[in-house]
Design an enzyme around this catalytic site. Structure first.
Site, PDB file in Angstrom:
ATOM      1  N   LYS A 141     -12.595   0.531   4.764  1.00 50.02           N
ATOM      2  CA  LYS A 141     -11.733   1.692   4.492  1.00 50.02           C
ATOM      3  C   LYS A 141     -12.586   2.875   4.079  1.00 50.02           C
ATOM      4  CE  LYS A 141     -10.058   4.302   0.912  1.00 50.02           C
ATOM      5  NZ  LYS A 141     -10.821   4.882  -0.232  1.00 50.02           N
ATOM      6  N   TYR A 189       0.824  -1.215   0.000  1.00 51.09           N
ATOM      7  CA  TYR A 189       0.000   0.000   0.000  1.00 51.09           C
ATOM      8  C   TYR A 189       0.859   1.267   0.000  1.00 51.09           C
ATOM      9  CZ  TYR A 189      -3.703  -3.277   1.500  1.00 51.09           C
ATOM     10  OH  TYR A 189      -4.571  -4.333   1.608  1.00 51.09           O
ATOM     11  N   ARG A 228     -17.583   8.978   7.087  1.00 50.44           N
ATOM     12  CA  ARG A 228     -17.806   7.549   6.825  1.00 50.44           C
ATOM     13  C   ARG A 228     -16.974   6.685   7.777  1.00 50.44           C
ATOM     14  NH1 ARG A 228     -17.705   7.085   0.253  1.00 50.44           N
ATOM     15  NH2 ARG A 228     -19.899   7.567  -0.125  1.00 50.44           N
ATOM     16  N   LEU A 230     -17.592  -3.465   1.706  1.00 48.61           N
ATOM     17  CA  LEU A 230     -18.538  -2.541   1.072  1.00 48.61           C
ATOM     18  C   LEU A 230     -18.416  -2.596  -0.449  1.00 48.61           C
ATOM     19  CD1 LEU A 230     -17.952   0.390   3.595  1.00 48.61           C
ATOM     20  CD2 LEU A 230     -19.727  -1.377   3.651  1.00 48.61           C
ATOM     21  N   ILE A 246     -12.742  -4.968   7.956  1.00 47.17           N
ATOM     22  CA  ILE A 246     -11.798  -3.837   7.976  1.00 47.17           C
ATOM     23  C   ILE A 246     -12.160  -2.793   6.914  1.00 47.17           C
ATOM     24  CG2 ILE A 246      -9.830  -5.002   9.045  1.00 47.17           C
ATOM     25  CD1 ILE A 246      -8.812  -5.739   6.239  1.00 47.17           C
ATOM     26  N   ASN A 282     -18.852   3.921   9.887  1.00 48.02           N
ATOM     27  CA  ASN A 282     -18.467   2.506   9.862  1.00 48.02           C
ATOM     28  C   ASN A 282     -18.079   1.990  11.246  1.00 48.02           C
ATOM     29  OD1 ASN A 282     -18.895   2.722   7.127  1.00 48.02           O
ATOM     30  ND2 ASN A 282     -16.721   2.887   6.594  1.00 48.02           N
TER      31      ASN A 282
HETATM   32  N1  LIG Z   1      -5.568  -8.753   1.421  1.00 49.05           N
HETATM   33  C1  LIG Z   1      -5.949  -8.210   0.287  1.00 49.05           C
HETATM   34  O1  LIG Z   1      -5.622  -8.678  -0.819  1.00 49.05           O
HETATM   35  C2  LIG Z   1      -6.834  -6.993   0.343  1.00 49.05           C
HETATM   36  C3  LIG Z   1      -7.482  -6.555  -0.835  1.00 49.05           C
HETATM   37  C4  LIG Z   1      -8.321  -5.445  -0.740  1.00 49.05           C
HETATM   38  C5  LIG Z   1      -8.511  -4.812   0.473  1.00 49.05           C
HETATM   39  N2  LIG Z   1      -7.824  -5.240   1.600  1.00 49.05           N
HETATM   40  C6  LIG Z   1      -7.975  -4.539   2.900  1.00 49.05           C
HETATM   41  O2  LIG Z   1      -9.354  -4.407   3.199  1.00 49.05           O
HETATM   42  C7  LIG Z   1      -9.677  -3.036   3.366  1.00 49.05           C
HETATM   43  C8  LIG Z   1     -11.103  -2.771   2.955  1.00 49.05           C
HETATM   44  O3  LIG Z   1     -11.316  -3.132   1.612  1.00 49.05           O
HETATM   45  P1  LIG Z   1     -11.458  -2.046   0.431  1.00 49.05           P
HETATM   46  O4  LIG Z   1     -10.704  -0.815   0.766  1.00 49.05           O
HETATM   47  O5  LIG Z   1     -11.126  -2.771  -0.818  1.00 49.05           O
HETATM   48  O6  LIG Z   1     -13.019  -1.778   0.346  1.00 49.05           O
HETATM   49  P2  LIG Z   1     -14.194  -1.368   1.362  1.00 49.05           P
HETATM   50  O7  LIG Z   1     -13.678  -1.014   2.688  1.00 49.05           O
HETATM   51  O8  LIG Z   1     -15.218  -2.440   1.229  1.00 49.05           O
HETATM   52  O9  LIG Z   1     -14.813  -0.122   0.621  1.00 49.05           O
HETATM   53  C9  LIG Z   1     -14.105   1.051   0.444  1.00 49.05           C
HETATM   54  C10 LIG Z   1     -14.918   1.888  -0.545  1.00 49.05           C
HETATM   55  O10 LIG Z   1     -16.199   2.142  -0.016  1.00 49.05           O
HETATM   56  C11 LIG Z   1     -16.375   3.538   0.210  1.00 49.05           C
HETATM   57  N3  LIG Z   1     -17.015   3.653   1.519  1.00 49.05           N
HETATM   58  C12 LIG Z   1     -16.446   3.562   2.749  1.00 49.05           C
HETATM   59  N4  LIG Z   1     -17.341   3.689   3.714  1.00 49.05           N
HETATM   60  C13 LIG Z   1     -18.533   3.893   3.118  1.00 49.05           C
HETATM   61  C14 LIG Z   1     -19.848   4.096   3.593  1.00 49.05           C
HETATM   62  N5  LIG Z   1     -20.103   4.112   4.902  1.00 49.05           N
HETATM   63  N6  LIG Z   1     -20.840   4.260   2.677  1.00 49.05           N
HETATM   64  C15 LIG Z   1     -20.582   4.226   1.369  1.00 49.05           C
HETATM   65  N7  LIG Z   1     -19.344   4.036   0.841  1.00 49.05           N
HETATM   66  C16 LIG Z   1     -18.334   3.867   1.708  1.00 49.05           C
HETATM   67  C17 LIG Z   1     -14.987   4.132   0.151  1.00 49.05           C
HETATM   68  O11 LIG Z   1     -15.021   5.420  -0.403  1.00 49.05           O
HETATM   69  P3  LIG Z   1     -14.377   6.705   0.379  1.00 49.05           P
HETATM   70  O12 LIG Z   1     -12.951   6.342   0.725  1.00 49.05           O
HETATM   71  O13 LIG Z   1     -14.497   7.779  -0.637  1.00 49.05           O
HETATM   72  O14 LIG Z   1     -15.234   6.900   1.587  1.00 49.05           O
HETATM   73  C18 LIG Z   1     -14.272   3.204  -0.814  1.00 49.05           C
HETATM   74  O15 LIG Z   1     -14.576   3.551  -2.159  1.00 49.05           O
HETATM   75  C19 LIG Z   1      -8.619  -2.327   2.519  1.00 49.05           C
HETATM   76  O16 LIG Z   1      -8.524  -0.953   2.795  1.00 49.05           O
HETATM   77  C20 LIG Z   1      -7.397  -3.124   2.880  1.00 49.05           C
HETATM   78  O17 LIG Z   1      -6.914  -2.723   4.154  1.00 49.05           O
HETATM   79  C21 LIG Z   1      -7.026  -6.338   1.538  1.00 49.05           C
END
Ligand SMILES: NC(=O)c1ccc[n+]([C@@H]2O[C@H](COP(=O)([O-])OP(=O)(O)OC[C@H]3O[C@@H](n4cnc5c(N)ncnc54)[C@H](OP(=O)(O)O)[C@@H]3O)[C@@H](O)[C@H]2O)c1
Length: 263
Positions: free
Chosen positions: A230, A54, A236, A191, A228, A240
Site C-alpha cells: 500500500k 477499511y 511509491r 514493507l 499487496i 512498488n
Molecule cells: N488481512 C489483514 O488483516 C491485513 C492487515 C494489514 C494489511 N492488510 C492489507 O495489506 C496491505 C499492505 O499492508 P500495509 O498497508 O499494512 O503495509 P505495507 O504495504 O507493508 O506498507 C505500507 C507503509 O509503507 C509505506 N510505503 C509504501 N511504499 C513504500 C516504499 N516504496 N518505500 C518506503 N515506504 C513505503 C507507506 O507509506 P505511504 O502511504 O506514505 O507511502 C505505508 O506507511 C494493506 O493495505 C491491506 O490491503 C491486510
C-alpha cells in the site's frame, strides 16, 4: 520465472488465477483511497485489496468505475469483518453495492471470529461462492489448525490465507503447510513488517540498482507469494510496481534467513 511481475499469477484451487502483485488500500481514506486506486490502475496494477473494515469500498469502487479499465481485467478482493459473523451475506451485499460490482474475485474472512475458525461463517462463504457472488473464498489471519478445522467441518478448503509476511517473518513450515493444502499464501504488510534499513537489503538494492522496498517485494514474487503493498504516494505506488528484475536463488536464500532481524 519470468521477469515480468505483472504476468505472474497463482492458480486458485476453484479456478482462475490471482495476480501475485496487488495494491493494498488499508488506511487509505476518502479522497486518498480514490486517488490511490486511480493511480494504481493507471500505473498498471490489476489487483486491488480492500475490506469492509477499511471503510473505503465506495471510493475504491468509484476509482475502478472511473478508471476505464474493464471490470473483468481487475482482480478485486474484499473481506468480511469478524464482528459480522452471523450477518455474512448481508455484509457481502453491502460490499458489492459499495464497490459497484456484481461479484468480487475473492472474499476473505478478515480474522477468525472471536479467535475461532467458525465453520458456520465458512458455510455462508461457500453458499455465496455457489451463488456466484464471489469467484473464490478464503481466510485471513487463520492458523493451519483453524484451516484444518474448516476443511474437517465442510470438506472445503480456503483458496487463500492472507497473513502478515515478509523476509523478516518468513517461515518455511507455514509456507509448506499452506502449499500442501493448495492454499495460496497472500502476504500483507510486506514493507511495514520489514526493516528497510537492514544492511542486506541495502547491499542487494545497490547490487540490483533497485530500492530496498523493491527487493522485499520481488522476494515475494520469486517464492510465488502474493504481495499487496500500500502507498498513498503516486511515486511509491509506481516504485512498488517496478519489479521487472530477478533475484538469484542465492540472494533469495539469504533473504530467507532474515527472520528475527526485523524491526
Ligand atoms: N488481512 C489483514 O488483516 C491485513 C492487515 C494489514 C494489511 N492488510 C492489507 O495489506 C496491505 C499492505 O499492508 P500495509 O498497508 O499494512 O503495509 P505495507 O504495504 O507493508 O506498507 C505500507 C507503509 O509503507 C509505506 N510505503 C509504501 N511504499 C513504500 C516504499 N516504496 N518505500 C518506503 N515506504 C513505503 C507507506 O507509506 P505511504 O502511504 O506514505 O507511502 C505505508 O506507511 C494493506 O493495505 C491491506 O490491503 C491486510
Amino acid at each position: 520465472m519470468t521477469k515480468d511481475a505483472h504476468a505472474l499469477t497463482a492458480p486458485l484451487p476453484g479456478g482462475g488465477h490471482i495476480p501475485l502483485l496487488g495494491f493494498g488500500t488499508w488506511q487509505l481514506e476518502g479522497t486518498e483511497a480514490y486517488e490511490g486506486t486511480r493511480a494504481a490502475l493507471e500505473i498498471g496494477y490489476r489487483h486491488i485489496d480492500t475490506a469492509t473494515g477499511y471503510s473505503n469500498e465506495d471510493r475504491v469502487g468509484g476509482a475502478l468505475a472511473d478508471s476505464g479499465v474493464e471490470r473483468s481485467q481487475v482482480f478485486v478482493t474484499t473481506k468480511c469483518p469478524p464482528e459480522r459473523a452471523g450477518y455474512e451475506l448481508k455484509t457481502l451485499e453491502e460490499s458489492l453495492a459499495a464497490l459497484g460490482v456484481d461479484f468480487v474475485d475473492l472474499w476473505l474472512v478478515h480474522w477468525p471470529p472471536n479467535g475461532q475458525a467458525r465453520p458456520a461463517t465458512w458455510r455462508q462463504f461457500i453458499s455465496a461462492r455457489d451463488a456466484g457472488k464471489v469467484r473464490s473464498i478464503g481466510v485471513s489471519n487463520y492458523s493451519i489448525a483453524q484451516i484444518n478445522e474448516l476443511v474437517e467441518a465442510t470438506g472445503q478448503c480456503p483458496s487463500v490465507n492472507q497473513i502478515p509476511w515478509s523476509p523478516f517473518l518468513y517461515d518455511a513450515a507455514i509456507a509448506a503447510a499452506l502449499s500442501e493444502r493448495s492454499v495460496v499464501l497472500e502476504g500483507y504488510s510486506p514493507l511495514r513488517r520489514s526493516n528497510l534499513g537492514h544492511p542486506l537489503l541495502g547491499e542487494l538494492a545497490r547490487a540490483y540498482g533497485k530500492t530496498p522496498s523493491q527487493i522485499v517485494l520481488r522476494w515475494h514474487l520469486e517464492h510465488g507469494f502474493v504481495v499487496i503493498p500500500k502507498s498513498s504516494r503516486r511515486e511509491r505506488i509506481q516504485e512498488n510496481f517496478e519489479l521487472g528484475f530477478e533475484l538469484t536463488p542465492e540472494d533469495v536464500a539469504r533473504l530467507d534467513k532474515l527472520k528475527g532481524g526485523g524491526r
